[in-house]
Enzyme design. Sequence first.
Site, PDB file in Angstrom:
ATOM      1  N   PRO A  16       4.934   0.902  -1.645  1.00 20.52           N
ATOM      2  CA  PRO A  16       4.448  -0.250  -2.414  1.00 20.52           C
ATOM      3  C   PRO A  16       4.946  -1.564  -1.831  1.00 20.52           C
ATOM      4  O   PRO A  16       6.091  -1.671  -1.389  1.00 20.52           O
ATOM      5  CB  PRO A  16       5.040  -0.004  -3.803  1.00 20.52           C
ATOM      6  CG  PRO A  16       5.174   1.477  -3.890  1.00 20.52           C
ATOM      7  CD  PRO A  16       5.555   1.919  -2.507  1.00 20.52           C
ATOM      8  N   CYS A  17       4.060  -2.566  -1.834  1.00 25.06           N
ATOM      9  CA  CYS A  17       4.358  -3.817  -1.131  1.00 25.06           C
ATOM     10  C   CYS A  17       4.486  -5.004  -2.067  1.00 25.06           C
ATOM     11  O   CYS A  17       4.318  -6.147  -1.653  1.00 25.06           O
ATOM     12  CB  CYS A  17       3.273  -4.097  -0.090  1.00 25.06           C
ATOM     13  SG  CYS A  17       1.602  -4.134  -0.786  1.00 25.06           S
ATOM     14  N   GLN A  18       4.781  -4.787  -3.343  1.00 19.34           N
ATOM     15  CA  GLN A  18       4.862  -5.896  -4.286  1.00 19.34           C
ATOM     16  C   GLN A  18       5.837  -7.001  -3.885  1.00 19.34           C
ATOM     17  O   GLN A  18       5.602  -8.167  -4.184  1.00 19.34           O
ATOM     18  CB  GLN A  18       5.254  -5.385  -5.684  1.00 19.34           C
ATOM     19  CG  GLN A  18       4.102  -4.739  -6.437  1.00 19.34           C
ATOM     20  CD  GLN A  18       3.977  -3.262  -6.108  1.00 19.34           C
ATOM     21  OE1 GLN A  18       4.601  -2.785  -5.162  1.00 19.34           O
ATOM     22  NE2 GLN A  18       3.176  -2.547  -6.867  1.00 19.34           N
ATOM     23  N   PHE A  70       6.170  -8.480  -1.242  1.00 18.55           N
ATOM     24  CA  PHE A  70       5.561  -9.406  -0.292  1.00 18.55           C
ATOM     25  C   PHE A  70       4.250  -9.977  -0.800  1.00 18.55           C
ATOM     26  O   PHE A  70       3.580 -10.723  -0.110  1.00 18.55           O
ATOM     27  CB  PHE A  70       5.308  -8.698   1.037  1.00 18.55           C
ATOM     28  CG  PHE A  70       6.520  -7.960   1.523  1.00 18.55           C
ATOM     29  CD1 PHE A  70       7.658  -8.639   1.889  1.00 18.55           C
ATOM     30  CD2 PHE A  70       6.522  -6.582   1.581  1.00 18.55           C
ATOM     31  CE1 PHE A  70       8.780  -7.955   2.322  1.00 18.55           C
ATOM     32  CE2 PHE A  70       7.644  -5.891   2.014  1.00 18.55           C
ATOM     33  CZ  PHE A  70       8.778  -6.584   2.383  1.00 18.55           C
TER      34      PHE A  70
END
Length: 368
Positions: free
Chosen positions: A83-85, A87
Amino acid sequence: MSEDPPFISAVDLFCGVGGLTHGLVRSGINVTAGVDLDPHCRYPFEANNAAPFIERDVKDLKPAELEPYLSASKYSMLAGCAPCQPFSTYSQSGRSRKRGMDWRLVLNFGSLVADLQPDLVTMENVVQLADHAVFSEFLDSLKGYAVSWAKVECTRIGIPQSRKRLVLLASKLGGHGLDLTPQFVRSQRTVRQEIGKLPTIAAGEQHPRDPLHTSSSLSETNMKRIKASKPGGTWRDWDPDLVAECHRKVTGSTYPSVYGRMEWDAPAPTITTQCFGYGNGRFGHPTQDRAISLREAAMLQTFPRNYKFLKKGEQVTFSRLGRLIGNAVPVRLGEVIGKCLIEHVHAFERGEAEVAGVGISEQLGRLF
């Protein structure tokens, strides 16, 4: 593609609804399991892919739990998109609270690689990851692997949306033959080519034969706004009385892409978790007075038109399905990654380790 049985078995970590998995399977890779902590991903993952869904948090996985899924073929592979939350530039809420946890997931992925030592590894993520120390830490977990990564513009590989992603490839077989050559490149696809043949629906309407082909309703004001919008335009084209109060302020003038229509003969903007909302970006249909439907969003993510997201009779929940579709890896990107790795293994088996002396980074550069 060869008709021989798949010779690479892969586990897809953070698999979501199966975008990466479906692409890898299309390329000829045998995905033996998908892992994700979101129970809403189980049905779409298992209904469209011949692999079990393991509902677990990756940080709690033990290497021994994955070993049986990696031993089904000659070569093993770990794949995933943590998961890239941390960024995300779309939503700022809760970022500082979640940052440490979500960055840790990238390192959990690296720890599993270090413990399991699969033959092949691929990771897909947001391009901003490359600028942070956590990415260097992840690379440290790949000791003994030939590694390359690139920032991929998805329009160059036949994905009909402007979406940039970081793609990492790693192999214990060496760097030879890991070549994303132009044979995998497709000409730029457009919104019209991808969704132009879908049946017409109105705002707030659901197609009777495809529950996912449903669009959110519009307020009276937003209906006036979309009727005043032209493909590729912005809210600056409207009469002043339609412009939102927040956009009349100096701080609001820097957000021209909200309340916009897509263009038929161009790629779509990046499909986000809020893609079902007309006011959340340039998510207005090119000609119909509505936001794009969930089915259209999924197809712009290159999911097949018949990809199943809902059990029979299950109600559509825009926020949940928008999140699952927007967070997915585009199927076409997974297919390109899979084809590259299959060609790499073929090259290794042909004993072409020193052919041309071309490094992975140079070869990736040919395409990206």
